[in-house]
Design an enzyme around this catalytic site. Sequence first.
Site, PDB file in Angstrom:
ATOM      1  N   LYS A  11      -3.009   2.606  -6.910  1.00  0.00           N
ATOM      2  CA  LYS A  11      -3.372   4.016  -6.734  1.00  0.00           C
ATOM      3  C   LYS A  11      -3.152   4.744  -8.050  1.00  0.00           C
ATOM      4  O   LYS A  11      -2.140   4.531  -8.730  1.00  0.00           O
ATOM      5  CB  LYS A  11      -2.500   4.628  -5.643  1.00  0.00           C
ATOM      6  CG  LYS A  11      -2.593   6.144  -5.496  1.00  0.00           C
ATOM      7  CD  LYS A  11      -1.243   6.748  -5.153  1.00  0.00           C
ATOM      8  CE  LYS A  11      -0.249   6.480  -6.231  1.00  0.00           C
ATOM      9  NZ  LYS A  11       0.721   7.515  -6.526  1.00  0.00           N
ATOM     10  N   ASP A 138       3.246   7.603   0.073  1.00  0.00           N
ATOM     11  CA  ASP A 138       1.988   7.133  -0.507  1.00  0.00           C
ATOM     12  C   ASP A 138       1.244   6.137   0.379  1.00  0.00           C
ATOM     13  O   ASP A 138       0.124   5.744   0.045  1.00  0.00           O
ATOM     14  CB  ASP A 138       2.240   6.479  -1.876  1.00  0.00           C
ATOM     15  CG  ASP A 138       2.303   7.497  -3.003  1.00  0.00           C
ATOM     16  OD1 ASP A 138       1.813   8.623  -2.813  1.00  0.00           O
ATOM     17  OD2 ASP A 138       2.838   7.157  -4.081  1.00  0.00           O
TER      18      ASP A 138
END
EC number: 2.7.1.148
Length: 294
Positions: A11, A138
């Site tokens: 990410k 996350d």
Amino acid sequence: MTALSEQARAKVNLTLRVVGRRVDGYHDLESVVAFADCADRLTLHPGAELSLVMSGPGAQDCGDTSDNLVLKATRLLAERVPNLRTGGFVLDKHLPVAAGIGGGSADAAAALRLLARANELSADDPRVVEAARLTGADVPVCLPSKPCVMTGVGENLSPLQLPRLPAVMVNPRVPVATKDVFAALGLRAGQLNVGVVDLLKSTGWPTDGSSAADWIAAVKRGTNDLEAPALKVESVVGDVLRALAALPGVRLSRMSGSGATCFALFANDDDAQAGAQLLKAAQPGWWVHAGALS
């Protein structure tokens, strides 16, 4: 049942604004998130016993597997799905750890996708989504691993149509703890990090079909509010940012997440590949990846 595999893509926070710190101590964020073409790979061998085995070049950096997010996510889902079919996980670890690119969160999200497949659940089943949220901030964004605007503490996701962005990612192989960076930011509970006027302004992002150049220009107008506190925690982040900014053809360089991974965007793949080669020659101890964000 045969073994199942999923990629756990890195990410990247193209922008990251810390709106403020809530009274419960969590931080409200606003971030444009993309995903890279570098990844760990997680394989599930369905069976009666839950286990996790580490392999790959990054396995030694992961420490004790007993508190790994893959197992945490699995146990949280098992609490919500009766008779959940689990088994033995094998994690082929390639992404750097404590690096600001959600490596552990991506692994946990991959575990939830694998468990959903093994149990004939949809990846957006509310029980899967809840397990993701409870595993870590996350993990929800890594569950679909698609570009989006992420707000709140990471639970609110608004999809974006992001073009392919040639990029170089660099990590100096120095772990940076997220909690230390937020501590260096120094917000008190209930304190805003932006003014009320700024808070009310809605950031406009390019419309669907916009070019990579349009997106790079838009991302340039943003920032990563954790960059300055990360520099206080680990000064090597500044070395990485300066090295990226000096590459020929670079359009933007910035830190991802809470660091220490930083990225640079380029107009084309050739410039990105050439930049990566220069960095690998100059800093052989750094982790360097040339590819694309999307």
